[in-house]
Design a protein around this motif. Sequence first.
Motif, short mmCIF file in Angstrom:
data_model
loop_
_atom_site.label_atom_id
_atom_site.label_comp_id
_atom_site.label_asym_id
_atom_site.label_seq_id
_atom_site.Cartn_x
_atom_site.Cartn_y
_atom_site.Cartn_z
N ARG A 12 0.83 -1.21 0.00
CA ARG A 12 0.00 0.00 0.00
C ARG A 12 0.86 1.26 0.00
O ARG A 12 0.52 2.26 -0.59
CB ARG A 12 -0.94 0.02 1.19
CG ARG A 12 -2.03 -1.02 1.11
CD ARG A 12 -3.06 -0.79 2.21
NE ARG A 12 -4.09 -1.79 2.15
CZ ARG A 12 -5.19 -1.68 1.42
NH1 ARG A 12 -5.40 -0.62 0.69
NH2 ARG A 12 -6.08 -2.64 1.43
N ALA A 13 1.98 1.22 0.69
CA ALA A 13 2.89 2.35 0.75
C ALA A 13 4.19 1.96 0.05
O ALA A 13 4.51 0.78 -0.10
CB ALA A 13 3.18 2.70 2.21
N LEU A 14 4.94 2.95 -0.38
CA LEU A 14 6.28 2.69 -0.90
C LEU A 14 7.09 2.14 0.27
O LEU A 14 7.24 2.80 1.29
CB LEU A 14 6.90 3.98 -1.44
CG LEU A 14 6.14 4.60 -2.61
CD1 LEU A 14 6.65 6.01 -2.88
CD2 LEU A 14 6.28 3.74 -3.84
N THR A 15 7.56 0.92 0.14
CA THR A 15 8.19 0.24 1.27
C THR A 15 9.67 0.03 0.99
O THR A 15 10.04 -0.54 -0.03
CB THR A 15 7.50 -1.10 1.56
OG1 THR A 15 6.10 -0.84 1.75
CG2 THR A 15 8.06 -1.77 2.79
N VAL A 16 10.49 0.52 1.90
CA VAL A 16 11.94 0.44 1.76
C VAL A 16 12.44 -0.74 2.59
O VAL A 16 12.07 -0.90 3.74
CB VAL A 16 12.60 1.76 2.22
CG1 VAL A 16 14.11 1.66 2.14
CG2 VAL A 16 12.07 2.92 1.38
N ASN A 17 13.29 -1.54 1.97
CA ASN A 17 13.82 -2.72 2.63
C ASN A 17 15.04 -2.37 3.47
O ASN A 17 16.02 -1.84 2.96
CB ASN A 17 14.19 -3.77 1.58
CG ASN A 17 14.41 -5.14 2.18
OD1 ASN A 17 14.29 -5.33 3.38
ND2 ASN A 17 14.71 -6.10 1.34
N ALA A 71 12.13 -5.11 7.35
CA ALA A 71 13.40 -5.84 7.38
C ALA A 71 13.13 -7.30 7.04
O ALA A 71 13.91 -8.18 7.38
CB ALA A 71 14.05 -5.71 8.75
N GLU A 72 12.03 -7.55 6.35
CA GLU A 72 11.58 -8.91 6.08
C GLU A 72 11.64 -9.33 4.62
O GLU A 72 11.33 -10.46 4.30
CB GLU A 72 10.12 -9.06 6.55
CG GLU A 72 9.90 -8.71 8.01
CD GLU A 72 10.60 -9.66 8.96
OE1 GLU A 72 10.67 -10.87 8.65
OE2 GLU A 72 11.10 -9.19 9.98
N ARG A 73 11.99 -8.43 3.72
CA ARG A 73 11.85 -8.71 2.30
C ARG A 73 13.15 -9.18 1.65
O ARG A 73 14.14 -8.49 1.67
CB ARG A 73 11.36 -7.45 1.59
CG ARG A 73 11.15 -7.59 0.12
CD ARG A 73 9.94 -8.43 -0.20
NE ARG A 73 9.82 -8.55 -1.66
CZ ARG A 73 8.83 -9.11 -2.26
NH1 ARG A 73 7.84 -9.62 -1.57
NH2 ARG A 73 8.79 -9.19 -3.55
N PRO A 74 13.14 -10.38 1.04
CA PRO A 74 14.31 -10.82 0.27
C PRO A 74 14.32 -10.14 -1.11
O PRO A 74 13.36 -9.47 -1.49
CB PRO A 74 14.10 -12.32 0.14
CG PRO A 74 12.69 -12.59 0.51
CD PRO A 74 12.12 -11.38 1.18
N LEU A 75 15.38 -10.36 -1.87
CA LEU A 75 15.46 -9.84 -3.23
C LEU A 75 14.68 -10.76 -4.16
O LEU A 75 14.98 -11.94 -4.28
CB LEU A 75 16.91 -9.78 -3.70
CG LEU A 75 17.87 -8.88 -2.95
CD1 LEU A 75 19.26 -8.97 -3.56
CD2 LEU A 75 17.38 -7.45 -2.93
#
Length: 129
Positions: free
Chosen positions: A51-56, A106-110
Amino acid sequence: MTTRQPSLFISHGAPTLPIEDSPTRHFLEQLGRDWPRPRAIVIVSAHWETRALTVNLQPRPDTLYDFGGFPPVLRTLRYPAATDAALAERVIGLLDAAGLPVAATAERPLDHGMWTPLLLMFPRPTSRW
């Protein structure tokens, strides 16, 4: 002296791009050789819908295999990038200052939209990534 490089839109193609001989693969490999190596890379992935621009902020993102039906060898490919935490926080601040909805995780892989072109352009990530 700081040198700014232009922004690029790079289509990642199919997940098989790193293992198949194709003009796109050769283009990405050559692009990585021809351009000055960037200090950091900011990626916007269409495979990551929020929903929002999410930064990893994950310090060392894992590799996500967000596809099926492709050769099993693809699941052995890794891109050991490292997140530049200061740059990620700056991106969050800039998006927020622009009035855009922004979040962090801090949960998103590439996903393959990220690691496929990076693997071809910069096969050996620097320790700063």
